[in-house]
Design a protein around this motif. Structure first.
Motif: not given
Length: 333
Positions: A6-26
């Motif tokens: 749960i921790l590994a999956g949740g962390l990956l989802v959070v990192i991926t989501t923030t990465d997507a937003i921050g990657g498309f917009f600085r």
């Protein structure tokens, strides 16, 4: 094991989501932490092929390649993250008919099916808690898809503005000397008509480059419509005018210079090389009758650190894209 998944999956989802937003917009210092390395690799391979083959047609598709890369990496991150979460409990996913606990690959299939917002398919969550988790999973996929579509609409508009600005600058003259000659008045140069037309669009496109880092991946293979070539040509024109000719005191020159500096500051690191840009020659302008500074004064001014840094960065940008500094920016001079 359950908590770790749960921790590994949740962390990956959070990192991926923030990465997507921050990657498309600085947004944030870690923007694109996951997607940026893969995107950089794709970009380097495409640009290497453009320079090696001498065929710039792939420049037209570089931006699309990079958007696709970021999308695949982000969706894969969400898919794996939610799959880990669904693997943490036997009750997380069961078959829709017999309600038997799903196997590992079936949970992976269920997570992907749900993230893609296609529905539940042949499986369903085993209890109310996992129904809530499934709802959040589906919402994350829907939000990412909506975000991606909005981003594509925004960046399409910015690409159009960059192309229009590039064509205006190109139409002003085939190179810095041609632009200066077109706007000369007796023994001085007055660029105010051109700068009045492009200063505001230049600032807007520069600001967009700051907020949308992926804009630096979108290019035109056509020299006439190339934003990179046009900005370099404009900068060289302003450099010659400011330090070598009369008429470099117009207030909109400072505004245009500010826009170019913003663009330079947001350029990706690296590229083809770091060769020095040679100091422009004032000989063609003297030959045409313009009142110019001495070569010593001009060389001293163009040797200043800020001027050298800006010109070298722009030269590197132009040549990284497979264009020639002298053939395309100066049109052979």
């Amino acid at each position: 094991m359950t908590v770790l998944l749960i921790l590994a999956g949740g962390l990956l989802v959070v990192i991926t989501t923030t990465d997507a937003i921050g990657g498309f917009f600085r947004i944030g210092a870690s923007a694109g932490l996951l997607t940026r390395p893969v995107e950089d690799l794709v970009s380097k391979v495409v640009l290497w092929w453009v320079r090696r083959s001498g065929n710039r047609r792939q420049l037209n598709l570089l931006g699309a390649y990079c958007v696709a890369t970021r999308t695949v990496v982000s969706v894969t991150g969400l898919w794996i993250g939610w799959s880990l979460i669904y693997m943490s409990s036997p009750e997380a996913v069961v078959t829709a008919t017999s309600e038997i606990a799903a196997e590992t690959l079936e949970r992976f299939y269920f997570a992907g099916y749900t993230v893609s917002t296609l529905g539940l398919g042949d499986f369903k969550p085993g209890n109310d808690t996992w129904r809530l988790v499934t709802t959040v999973t589906s919402l994350s996929g829907f939000m990412f898809l909506t975000f991606l579509v909005s981003f594509l609409v925004t960046i399409s508009s910015q690409i159009s503005q960059r192309r229009s600005l590039a064509m205006i600058i190109t139409a002003a003259g085939d190179g810095p000397y041609a632009i200066l000659d077109r706007y000369r008045q007796d023994d001085a140069v007055d660029l105010s008509p051109l700068l009045s037309m492009i200063a505001l669009p230049l600032i807007k496109t520069a600001e967009a480059s700051t907020n949308l880092p992926l804009l630096h991946r979108f290019h035109s293979a056509d020299t006439i419509a190339s934003y990179a070539v046009a900005i370099a040509r404009l900068d060289e024109t302003l450099t010659i005018l400011e330090h070598g000719c009369k008429g470099g005191e117009h207030p909109q020159i400072a505004l245009a210079r500010h826009g170019i500096d913003m663009i330079v500051d947001t350029l990706p690191d690296g590229g083809r090389n770091q060769d020095e840009a040679a100091s422009p020659s004032l000989a063609p302008l003297r030959k045409s009758g313009l009142d110019c500074a001495s070569d010593e004064e001009f060389d001293r001014a163009t040797s200043e650190e800020s001027v050298r840094y800006r010109r070298n960065r722009l030269k590197n940008m132009v040549e990284t894209l497979g264009f020639s500094w002298y053939r395309d920016v100066y049109r052979g001079l």
